[in-house]
Design a protein around this motif. Structure first.
Motif, PDB file in Angstrom:
ATOM      1  N   ALA A 148     -29.731  41.722  52.624  1.00 45.10           N
ATOM      2  CA  ALA A 148     -28.727  41.587  53.682  1.00 45.10           C
ATOM      3  C   ALA A 148     -29.420  41.525  55.029  1.00 45.10           C
ATOM      4  O   ALA A 148     -30.558  41.962  55.178  1.00 45.10           O
ATOM      5  CB  ALA A 148     -27.756  42.758  53.640  1.00 45.10           C
ATOM      6  N   GLU A 149     -28.712  40.987  55.995  1.00 44.19           N
ATOM      7  CA  GLU A 149     -29.232  40.860  57.353  1.00 44.19           C
ATOM      8  C   GLU A 149     -28.889  42.114  58.154  1.00 44.19           C
ATOM      9  O   GLU A 149     -28.345  42.024  59.247  1.00 44.19           O
ATOM     10  CB  GLU A 149     -28.640  39.608  58.024  1.00 44.19           C
ATOM     11  CG  GLU A 149     -29.077  38.312  57.407  1.00 44.19           C
ATOM     12  CD  GLU A 149     -30.582  38.095  57.508  1.00 44.19           C
ATOM     13  OE1 GLU A 149     -31.173  38.409  58.561  1.00 44.19           O
ATOM     14  OE2 GLU A 149     -31.171  37.633  56.514  1.00 44.19           O
ATOM     15  N   GLN A 150     -29.177  43.252  57.621  1.00 45.84           N
ATOM     16  CA  GLN A 150     -28.956  44.510  58.336  1.00 45.84           C
ATOM     17  C   GLN A 150     -30.061  45.474  57.954  1.00 45.84           C
ATOM     18  O   GLN A 150     -30.862  45.191  57.063  1.00 45.84           O
ATOM     19  CB  GLN A 150     -27.567  45.092  58.037  1.00 45.84           C
ATOM     20  CG  GLN A 150     -27.312  45.409  56.577  1.00 45.84           C
ATOM     21  CD  GLN A 150     -25.852  45.760  56.316  1.00 45.84           C
ATOM     22  OE1 GLN A 150     -24.960  45.026  56.735  1.00 45.84           O
ATOM     23  NE2 GLN A 150     -25.618  46.860  55.629  1.00 45.84           N
ATOM     24  N   GLU A 151     -30.096  46.587  58.615  1.00 42.01           N
ATOM     25  CA  GLU A 151     -31.148  47.578  58.382  1.00 42.01           C
ATOM     26  C   GLU A 151     -31.163  47.996  56.906  1.00 42.01           C
ATOM     27  O   GLU A 151     -30.119  48.086  56.260  1.00 42.01           O
ATOM     28  CB  GLU A 151     -30.883  48.798  59.271  1.00 42.01           C
ATOM     29  CG  GLU A 151     -31.984  49.818  59.254  1.00 42.01           C
ATOM     30  CD  GLU A 151     -31.685  51.005  60.162  1.00 42.01           C
ATOM     31  OE1 GLU A 151     -32.222  52.083  59.882  1.00 42.01           O
ATOM     32  OE2 GLU A 151     -30.913  50.848  61.126  1.00 42.01           O
ATOM     33  N   ALA A 152     -32.363  48.268  56.388  1.00 42.34           N
ATOM     34  CA  ALA A 152     -32.506  48.675  54.988  1.00 42.34           C
ATOM     35  C   ALA A 152     -31.831  50.020  54.751  1.00 42.34           C
ATOM     36  O   ALA A 152     -31.725  50.855  55.656  1.00 42.34           O
ATOM     37  CB  ALA A 152     -33.982  48.762  54.623  1.00 42.34           C
ATOM     38  N   ASN A 153     -31.380  50.210  53.525  1.00 40.44           N
ATOM     39  CA  ASN A 153     -30.711  51.451  53.100  1.00 40.44           C
ATOM     40  C   ASN A 153     -29.444  51.749  53.894  1.00 40.44           C
ATOM     41  O   ASN A 153     -29.156  52.896  54.221  1.00 40.44           O
ATOM     42  CB  ASN A 153     -31.663  52.649  53.159  1.00 40.44           C
ATOM     43  CG  ASN A 153     -32.750  52.554  52.119  1.00 40.44           C
ATOM     44  OD1 ASN A 153     -32.515  52.089  51.006  1.00 40.44           O
ATOM     45  ND2 ASN A 153     -33.946  52.971  52.480  1.00 40.44           N
ATOM     46  N   THR A 154     -28.709  50.708  54.186  1.00 40.39           N
ATOM     47  CA  THR A 154     -27.400  50.886  54.813  1.00 40.39           C
ATOM     48  C   THR A 154     -26.346  50.265  53.906  1.00 40.39           C
ATOM     49  O   THR A 154     -26.634  49.414  53.066  1.00 40.39           O
ATOM     50  CB  THR A 154     -27.333  50.234  56.215  1.00 40.39           C
ATOM     51  OG1 THR A 154     -27.652  48.847  56.100  1.00 40.39           O
ATOM     52  CG2 THR A 154     -28.288  50.914  57.188  1.00 40.39           C
ATOM     53  N   VAL A 155     -25.117  50.703  54.084  1.00 45.96           N
ATOM     54  CA  VAL A 155     -24.009  50.230  53.254  1.00 45.96           C
ATOM     55  C   VAL A 155     -23.679  48.788  53.627  1.00 45.96           C
ATOM     56  O   VAL A 155     -23.514  48.465  54.807  1.00 45.96           O
ATOM     57  CB  VAL A 155     -22.768  51.135  53.445  1.00 45.96           C
ATOM     58  CG1 VAL A 155     -21.560  50.571  52.706  1.00 45.96           C
ATOM     59  CG2 VAL A 155     -23.075  52.558  52.990  1.00 45.96           C
TER      60      VAL A 155
END
Length: 181
Positions: A148-155
């Protein structure tokens, strides 16, 4: 010889000594028997107090056990009672024979609001993390890890809400989590 020597006090006769000792022994025996009787009475009184205290403690223990059993048995009563209006709403919805899809949708929404309100009143709160929320293994259960295009280990997404009651997790939220880049 003349009896001019000073007279020495005569020693008591052995019979007198024996009589005096016997009288003293009798007095001492009577005193000791009196003490023994007092101590026996005190012992009986203390034994009675002990038995009463033991019985009272046993009764208190039984009462406490009964109260705990009743609390377990009826502790959910108020929660169940608060769910009855939700059940009534569902019964009423099912009683409508020719409901339109719009009416069914509105009824389901109203019943869900009613259920959510009931759960919140009973301290049952939803765990529904927003996308981008840091993954919390205490409240979330990762079903999959996706790029995903978001920070790792986030929902990334919530597949199923979780619930807590009084800060204790009843069911963790089922989520997908972002993979590390």
């Amino acid at each position: 010889m003349s009896d001019n020597s000073p007279t020495t006090p005569s020693a008591p006769a052995p019979e007198e000594v024996e009589a005096a000792m016997a009288a003293h022994a009798d007095d001492e025996l009577a005193r000791l028997q009196g003490e023994l009787a007092e101590l026996k009475a005190k012992s009986a009184e203390l034994a009675d107090q002990f038995l009463r205290a033991k019985a009272e403690a046993e009764n208190a223990r039984r009462r406490a056990e009964d109260e705990v059993a009743k609390a377990r048995k009826f502790g959910i009563e108020s929660f169940a009672e608060s769910l009855l209006p939700v059940a009534d709403s569902l019964d009423a919805a099912l009683a409508i024979k020719e409901a339109t899809p719009q009416q069914l949708r509105e009824g389901a929404d109203a019943t869900l609001r009613q259920l959510t309100s009931t759960l919140e009143r009973n301290k049952v709160l939803a765990i529904n993390p927003a996308a981008g929320t840091k993954f919390d293994p205490h409240q979330h259960q990762a079903i999959s890890v996706v790029p995903a295009e978001q920070e790792a280990n986030t929902v990334v997404a919530v597949l199923q809400k979780g619930y807590v009651i009084a800060e204790r997790v009843l069911r963790p939220a089922l989520v997908t989590v972002s993979a590390s880049k």
